[in-house]
Design an enzyme around this catalytic site. Sequence first.
Site, PDB file in Angstrom:
ATOM      1  N   ASP A  27      -4.144   0.575   9.375  1.00  0.00           N
ATOM      2  CA  ASP A  27      -3.894   1.408  10.552  1.00  0.00           C
ATOM      3  C   ASP A  27      -5.122   2.258  10.836  1.00  0.00           C
ATOM      4  O   ASP A  27      -5.483   3.124  10.043  1.00  0.00           O
ATOM      5  CB  ASP A  27      -2.660   2.284  10.269  1.00  0.00           C
ATOM      6  CG  ASP A  27      -2.369   3.228  11.418  1.00  0.00           C
ATOM      7  OD1 ASP A  27      -2.918   3.013  12.524  1.00  0.00           O
ATOM      8  OD2 ASP A  27      -1.580   4.175  11.212  1.00  0.00           O
ATOM      9  N   ASN A  29      -5.577   4.142  13.742  1.00  0.00           N
ATOM     10  CA  ASN A  29      -5.423   5.292  14.651  1.00  0.00           C
ATOM     11  C   ASN A  29      -4.195   6.149  14.338  1.00  0.00           C
ATOM     12  O   ASN A  29      -3.635   6.797  15.222  1.00  0.00           O
ATOM     13  CB  ASN A  29      -5.415   4.827  16.117  1.00  0.00           C
ATOM     14  CG  ASN A  29      -4.206   3.949  16.415  1.00  0.00           C
ATOM     15  OD1 ASN A  29      -3.440   3.599  15.503  1.00  0.00           O
ATOM     16  ND2 ASN A  29      -4.026   3.594  17.675  1.00  0.00           N
ATOM     17  N   ASP A  35      -3.715  -2.200  13.167  1.00  0.00           N
ATOM     18  CA  ASP A  35      -4.294  -2.465  14.484  1.00  0.00           C
ATOM     19  C   ASP A  35      -5.721  -3.001  14.347  1.00  0.00           C
ATOM     20  O   ASP A  35      -6.247  -3.132  13.241  1.00  0.00           O
ATOM     21  CB  ASP A  35      -4.293  -1.180  15.330  1.00  0.00           C
ATOM     22  CG  ASP A  35      -4.878  -0.012  14.548  1.00  0.00           C
ATOM     23  OD1 ASP A  35      -5.988  -0.173  13.993  1.00  0.00           O
ATOM     24  OD2 ASP A  35      -4.216   1.050  14.454  1.00  0.00           O
ATOM     25  N   ASP A 104      -3.923 -17.525  17.022  1.00  0.00           N
ATOM     26  CA  ASP A 104      -2.652 -18.230  16.938  1.00  0.00           C
ATOM     27  C   ASP A 104      -2.258 -18.646  18.356  1.00  0.00           C
ATOM     28  O   ASP A 104      -2.237 -17.810  19.263  1.00  0.00           O
ATOM     29  CB  ASP A 104      -1.592 -17.286  16.355  1.00  0.00           C
ATOM     30  CG  ASP A 104      -0.641 -17.990  15.418  1.00  0.00           C
ATOM     31  OD1 ASP A 104      -0.063 -19.013  15.852  1.00  0.00           O
ATOM     32  OD2 ASP A 104      -0.460 -17.533  14.279  1.00  0.00           O
ATOM     33  N   ASP A 200       1.075 -22.971  16.550  1.00  0.00           N
ATOM     34  CA  ASP A 200       2.403 -22.674  16.002  1.00  0.00           C
ATOM     35  C   ASP A 200       3.394 -23.805  16.260  1.00  0.00           C
ATOM     36  O   ASP A 200       3.486 -24.324  17.370  1.00  0.00           O
ATOM     37  CB  ASP A 200       2.892 -21.393  16.697  1.00  0.00           C
ATOM     38  CG  ASP A 200       4.123 -20.811  16.064  1.00  0.00           C
ATOM     39  OD1 ASP A 200       4.060 -20.408  14.890  1.00  0.00           O
ATOM     40  OD2 ASP A 200       5.164 -20.762  16.751  1.00  0.00           O
ATOM     41  N   GLU A 254       0.439 -26.078  12.797  1.00  0.00           N
ATOM     42  CA  GLU A 254       1.499 -25.816  11.823  1.00  0.00           C
ATOM     43  C   GLU A 254       2.541 -26.911  12.008  1.00  0.00           C
ATOM     44  O   GLU A 254       3.017 -27.142  13.120  1.00  0.00           O
ATOM     45  CB  GLU A 254       2.139 -24.444  12.076  1.00  0.00           C
ATOM     46  CG  GLU A 254       3.161 -24.095  10.996  1.00  0.00           C
ATOM     47  CD  GLU A 254       4.270 -23.150  11.473  1.00  0.00           C
ATOM     48  OE1 GLU A 254       4.906 -22.542  10.622  1.00  0.00           O
ATOM     49  OE2 GLU A 254       4.495 -23.049  12.693  1.00  0.00           O
ATOM     50  N   HIS A 326       2.533 -15.393   6.401  1.00  0.00           N
ATOM     51  CA  HIS A 326       3.504 -14.385   6.843  1.00  0.00           C
ATOM     52  C   HIS A 326       4.940 -14.906   6.849  1.00  0.00           C
ATOM     53  O   HIS A 326       5.856 -14.157   7.151  1.00  0.00           O
ATOM     54  CB  HIS A 326       3.101 -13.926   8.247  1.00  0.00           C
ATOM     55  CG  HIS A 326       3.186 -15.051   9.234  1.00  0.00           C
ATOM     56  ND1 HIS A 326       2.336 -16.146   9.184  1.00  0.00           N
ATOM     57  CD2 HIS A 326       4.058 -15.292  10.237  1.00  0.00           C
ATOM     58  CE1 HIS A 326       2.671 -16.984  10.139  1.00  0.00           C
ATOM     59  NE2 HIS A 326       3.706 -16.501  10.792  1.00  0.00           N
ATOM     60  N   ASP A 327       5.129 -16.188   6.576  1.00  0.00           N
ATOM     61  CA  ASP A 327       6.476 -16.771   6.629  1.00  0.00           C
ATOM     62  C   ASP A 327       7.104 -17.000   5.264  1.00  0.00           C
ATOM     63  O   ASP A 327       8.234 -17.481   5.187  1.00  0.00           O
ATOM     64  CB  ASP A 327       6.420 -18.138   7.335  1.00  0.00           C
ATOM     65  CG  ASP A 327       6.213 -18.001   8.826  1.00  0.00           C
ATOM     66  OD1 ASP A 327       6.572 -16.950   9.381  1.00  0.00           O
ATOM     67  OD2 ASP A 327       5.682 -18.953   9.434  1.00  0.00           O
TER      68      ASP A 327
HETATM   69  C1  GLC Z   1       6.062 -20.333  13.057  1.00  0.00           C
HETATM   70  C2  GLC Z   1       5.538 -18.968  12.706  1.00  0.00           C
HETATM   71  C3  GLC Z   1       6.700 -18.067  12.450  1.00  0.00           C
HETATM   72  C4  GLC Z   1       7.523 -17.972  13.703  1.00  0.00           C
HETATM   73  C5  GLC Z   1       7.931 -19.356  14.210  1.00  0.00           C
HETATM   74  C6  GLC Z   1       8.405 -19.299  15.627  1.00  0.00           C
HETATM   75  O1  GLC Z   1       6.736 -20.927  12.011  1.00  0.00           O
HETATM   76  O2  GLC Z   1       4.661 -19.048  11.639  1.00  0.00           O
HETATM   77  O3  GLC Z   1       6.309 -16.788  12.042  1.00  0.00           O
HETATM   78  O4  GLC Z   1       8.654 -17.198  13.477  1.00  0.00           O
HETATM   79  O5  GLC Z   1       6.856 -20.254  14.201  1.00  0.00           O
HETATM   80  O6  GLC Z   1       7.331 -18.999  16.472  1.00  0.00           O
HETATM   81 CA    CA Z   2      -2.262   1.974  14.535  1.00  0.00          CA
END
Ligand code: GLC
Ligand code: CA
Length: 573
Positions: A27, A29, A35, A104, A200, A254, A326-327
């Site tokens: 972060d 700010n 950010d 992405d 994605d 992906e 992140h998944d």
């Molecule tokens: C992909 C992304 C995931 C998202 C999904 C729908 O699997 O990595 O985070 O929720 O697509 O966009």
């Molecule tokens: Ca921030």
Amino acid sequence: MTEQKIIKRDWYKEMSFYQIWVRSFADGNDDGIGDLYGVYDKLDYVKSLGVDGIWFSPIYPSPNADFGYDISDYRDIHPDFGTLDQFKKVLNRAHELGLKVIMDLVVNHTSDEHPWFKESRKGRDNPYSDYYIWRDKPNNWDSLFEGKAWEYDEERGQYYLHIFAKKQPDLNMDNPKVRQEVKDIMRFWLDMGVDGFREDVINFISKKEGLPNGIPFLPAVNGMPYYKDGPHIHEYLGEFRKVCDEYDCFQLGEGPMTTVKSAQKYLTGPTKSLDMMFSFDHMMADCLYTEYIHRPFSLVKLKKAFTKWQKALSGKGWNALYLENHDHPRIISRYGSEHFWRESGTMLAASYLFQQGTPFIYQGQEIGMTNIRLMSIDQYVDVSSITNYYTYHLKEDPERRLKRIHLSSRDSARTPMQWDGSENAGFSRVRPWFYVNPNYKRVNVKEEENDRDSILNFYRKCLMLRKNSKTLLYGKYTEYFPKDKSIYMYERSLGKECYLIICSFSRLPVKPSKPEKYRGMHGKLMLCNYPKAPADEKGHFAQHIQNEIEELEHKKGYFRPYETRVYRYELKD
Ligand code: GLC
Ligand code: CA
């Protein structure tokens, strides 16, 4: 031994990437949300890891029903993260540091707050009417995130399709205008100077004509046979490829639930449209479909998945290597051991970074962040975790259901990055938007910078070793003893040079067998995740004895818990 042909050296093959999920990175700010100001300040840190590029999870305006994967404007930056100008600053600085930047590209769906959808829902006779998939009667498909895949829209008087959350309506890729929009969006970012895209759920964008009913009684994924690898997928991706071909960029798709066989069509031959794909097989060594069904971790399953992909793409395509993003929950908590935290965190690094492919490291993975275990489902924020809790295995008691969330939630990957031991883990000066993992005093960047033998420094060593070795970059992959339940052993070989990577997934000492070809030979130990610290460094007698016992076992060829070693051999003629 066969001489491996060195394949054309596309630049992405020698690189490794760091994935940033901006909301939880840094972060800059003081509002508790990560950010692009924070990112800017941390670029030197990213560079110091030895990576060569950054993948940004979506940073566009979004109502955050799926934390950025529901986009309401493809050409701007989320106000929480900064401005387009700030993004350009980050991009330029990254380039100055020699880091590529990939964005992405989320085009299977938009947010329901995207202007296209707002128009489309107005009726059947506006220019955006066919941008989405509307029907009078829904089929039986389930969504992956929130109940049925169809939602009734009062305004339009029809149902729209959403494979993910309700607020993520699927685009109608059969409409050439939609494909044109995608190509324009790609150009917008490529013209600005970005170096490629992570695309994605790209294998879902073409749906089977007529949208037939899916397999009954199969929750969540019943429609998948009709939207995965759909009839026009290669044609549409071919169009996107042409845009990329005008630039020096790469495309990484992906591919949820993709098989090697279908991946080969995306990655090789006349239908090649992507340079790499994120596959999922190796992420299911302790579960099915990541969230729904858990099973005990099986090393044999993991090895099978690794080797299947390594072999299938060898000499033909290129793998994207990852253990976290992140998944998925944190890998130490899944395939390693929080008790043997440092040992398993470092071993897991070696288990994948030396395979053939381009490695991806997710923020926090390099310091060994682990899963968070919140007290109540109300504290979780991820739409798929919440649905999971309230929809599946309803007969289980609440405690077991919460335990399932502890094992599977994507929120474990989304807790604030742990920079130091100060309040809020140095992520922010104010209370962060989400819970900090209580282990931050021990697990953090600052602590690990100062420790020669930390997980962080081990990642650095691995990346350096990989980068400087043609054999580790391009050599042939061979697995040994695939049925062994404690050891993962793989080799990379090029000409006379061989690297043997040995990873123990066991909490007990184990003695790995030696492959026939190396019997009687001595390899040079290039890397080991157990420190060679003097036994009595801290003056502990018990520890001293313990270390000596361990040393002895080590000498006899035993591997200590979660030990990993990388040997280099030079073969004779
Ligand atoms: C992909 C992304 C995931 C998202 C999904 C729908 O699997 O990595 O985070 O929720 O697509 O966009
Ligand atoms: Ca921030």
